[in-house]
Design a protein around this motif. Sequence first.
Motif, PDB file in Angstrom:
ATOM      1  N   MET A  74       1.181  -0.796  -0.513  1.00 12.81           N
ATOM      2  CA  MET A  74      -0.283   0.017   0.232  1.00 12.81           C
ATOM      3  C   MET A  74       0.887   0.981   0.040  1.00 12.81           C
ATOM      4  O   MET A  74       2.077   1.108   0.729  1.00 12.81           O
ATOM      5  N   THR A  75       0.407   2.649  -1.234  1.00 16.93           N
ATOM      6  CA  THR A  75       1.327   3.543  -0.514  1.00 16.93           C
ATOM      7  C   THR A  75       0.777   4.587   0.236  1.00 16.93           C
ATOM      8  O   THR A  75      -0.472   3.852   1.002  1.00 16.93           O
ATOM      9  N   THR A  76       1.226   5.750   0.695  1.00 14.98           N
ATOM     10  CA  THR A  76       1.237   6.205   1.776  1.00 14.98           C
ATOM     11  C   THR A  76       0.530   7.870   0.557  1.00 14.98           C
ATOM     12  O   THR A  76       1.532   8.765   0.892  1.00 14.98           O
ATOM     13  N   LEU A  77      -0.171   8.160   0.774  1.00 16.25           N
ATOM     14  CA  LEU A  77      -1.000   9.500   0.559  1.00 16.25           C
ATOM     15  C   LEU A  77      -1.083  10.343   0.698  1.00 16.25           C
ATOM     16  O   LEU A  77      -1.306  10.221   2.302  1.00 16.25           O
ATOM     17  N   ASP A  78      -1.243  11.798   0.342  1.00 21.77           N
ATOM     18  CA  ASP A  78      -0.658  12.597   1.428  1.00 21.77           C
ATOM     19  C   ASP A  78      -2.651  12.939   1.635  1.00 21.77           C
ATOM     20  O   ASP A  78      -3.304  12.400   1.091  1.00 21.77           O
ATOM     21  N   PRO A  79      -2.578  13.769   2.633  1.00 26.25           N
ATOM     22  CA  PRO A  79      -4.098  13.399   3.071  1.00 26.25           C
ATOM     23  C   PRO A  79      -5.347  14.244   1.949  1.00 26.25           C
ATOM     24  O   PRO A  79      -6.269  13.721   1.604  1.00 26.25           O
ATOM     25  N   ALA A  80      -4.307  15.020   1.173  1.00 24.49           N
ATOM     26  CA  ALA A  80      -5.298  15.109   0.055  1.00 24.49           C
ATOM     27  C   ALA A  80      -5.535  14.790  -1.058  1.00 24.49           C
ATOM     28  O   ALA A  80      -6.669  14.037  -2.009  1.00 24.49           O
ATOM     29  N   GLY A  81      -4.778  13.140  -1.084  1.00 22.03           N
ATOM     30  CA  GLY A  81      -4.690  12.321  -2.400  1.00 22.03           C
ATOM     31  C   GLY A  81      -5.508  11.707  -1.619  1.00 22.03           C
ATOM     32  O   GLY A  81      -5.872  10.990  -2.502  1.00 22.03           O
ATOM     33  N   THR A  82      -5.478  10.917   0.060  1.00 18.89           N
ATOM     34  CA  THR A  82      -6.272   9.808   0.129  1.00 18.89           C
ATOM     35  C   THR A  82      -7.783  10.637   0.055  1.00 18.89           C
ATOM     36  O   THR A  82      -9.355   9.611  -0.190  1.00 18.89           O
ATOM     37  N   ALA A  83      -7.695  12.139  -0.032  1.00 16.65           N
ATOM     38  CA  ALA A  83      -9.238  12.786  -0.085  1.00 16.65           C
ATOM     39  C   ALA A  83      -9.754  12.327  -1.923  1.00 16.65           C
ATOM     40  O   ALA A  83     -11.394  12.255  -1.749  1.00 16.65           O
ATOM     41  N   LEU A  84      -8.866  12.769  -2.462  1.00 18.07           N
ATOM     42  CA  LEU A  84      -9.755  12.754  -3.678  1.00 18.07           C
ATOM     43  C   LEU A  84      -9.407  11.004  -4.505  1.00 18.07           C
ATOM     44  O   LEU A  84     -10.294  10.744  -5.080  1.00 18.07           O
ATOM     45  N   LEU A  85      -8.797  10.236  -3.237  1.00 21.64           N
ATOM     46  CA  LEU A  85      -8.775   8.512  -4.315  1.00 21.64           C
ATOM     47  C   LEU A  85     -10.399   8.537  -2.884  1.00 21.64           C
ATOM     48  O   LEU A  85     -11.232   7.822  -4.384  1.00 21.64           O
ATOM     49  N   GLN A  86     -10.730   8.875  -2.094  1.00 24.20           N
ATOM     50  CA  GLN A  86     -12.332   8.633  -2.130  1.00 24.20           C
ATOM     51  C   GLN A  86     -13.258   8.484  -2.911  1.00 24.20           C
ATOM     52  O   GLN A  86     -14.213   8.332  -3.113  1.00 24.20           O
ATOM     53  N   ARG A  87     -12.956  10.381  -3.178  1.00 29.97           N
ATOM     54  CA  ARG A  87     -13.871  11.264  -3.760  1.00 29.97           C
ATOM     55  C   ARG A  87     -13.757   9.753  -5.351  1.00 29.97           C
ATOM     56  O   ARG A  87     -15.404   9.798  -6.012  1.00 29.97           O
ATOM     57  N   LEU A  88     -13.294  10.355  -5.988  1.00 28.13           N
ATOM     58  CA  LEU A  88     -12.938   9.244  -6.943  1.00 28.13           C
ATOM     59  C   LEU A  88     -13.299   7.619  -7.093  1.00 28.13           C
ATOM     60  O   LEU A  88     -14.428   7.700  -7.609  1.00 28.13           O
TER      61      LEU A  88
END
Length: 191
Positions: free
Chosen positions: A1-15
Amino acid sequence: MTTLDPAGTALLQRLAASEKPGLFDDVPPATGADRHDRVTIVLDAARRVVKVTVADPTAVRRPDDLVTAVKEAFATADGNRALASLEKQGLADDYLARADDLMAGRARAVAPPRPDLSREAIAARRAARGAAPTTAPPPAPVTAENGYVTALRGADGRLMRLEVDGEWLSAARPEHLERALEQALHFGSES
């Protein structure tokens, strides 16, 4: 698993909420190149461009050639990202089998059903959501700091349009071209 920053995690959840199940999961960055290996793009799990490499700058000195190479590299990287997500969730074999059946003519593509656009159906959907209709503003194009490269990414992160100044491109150093592409192809939760 990668470590996304908080913005990346939020974007991933939205997508993930807006796409087909399985196409977005937290997977390592995926790489893709165009068919002539002129441009290579690395995408993270949330479709953000992590790196752009221009291996053959002389082959992409015309805007049309660069746009084609970037779109192909992006699509390849995105396909590899989606495949990694599907594999992680154990869904890849089913997707690949359906694709093989479609390509071999053993199955027919099925379009999703058309939505009911009657006033009653629209009102029922609005009532079920419990809110007035919300329309997201269209995404804005992003221009590199140098002003010579502009990209438009859709709300789902797909590359919609890329524009490059031909005069600048004809003499741009590879590292400047890579930097401009990375800046213009930026995609995040604010896009």
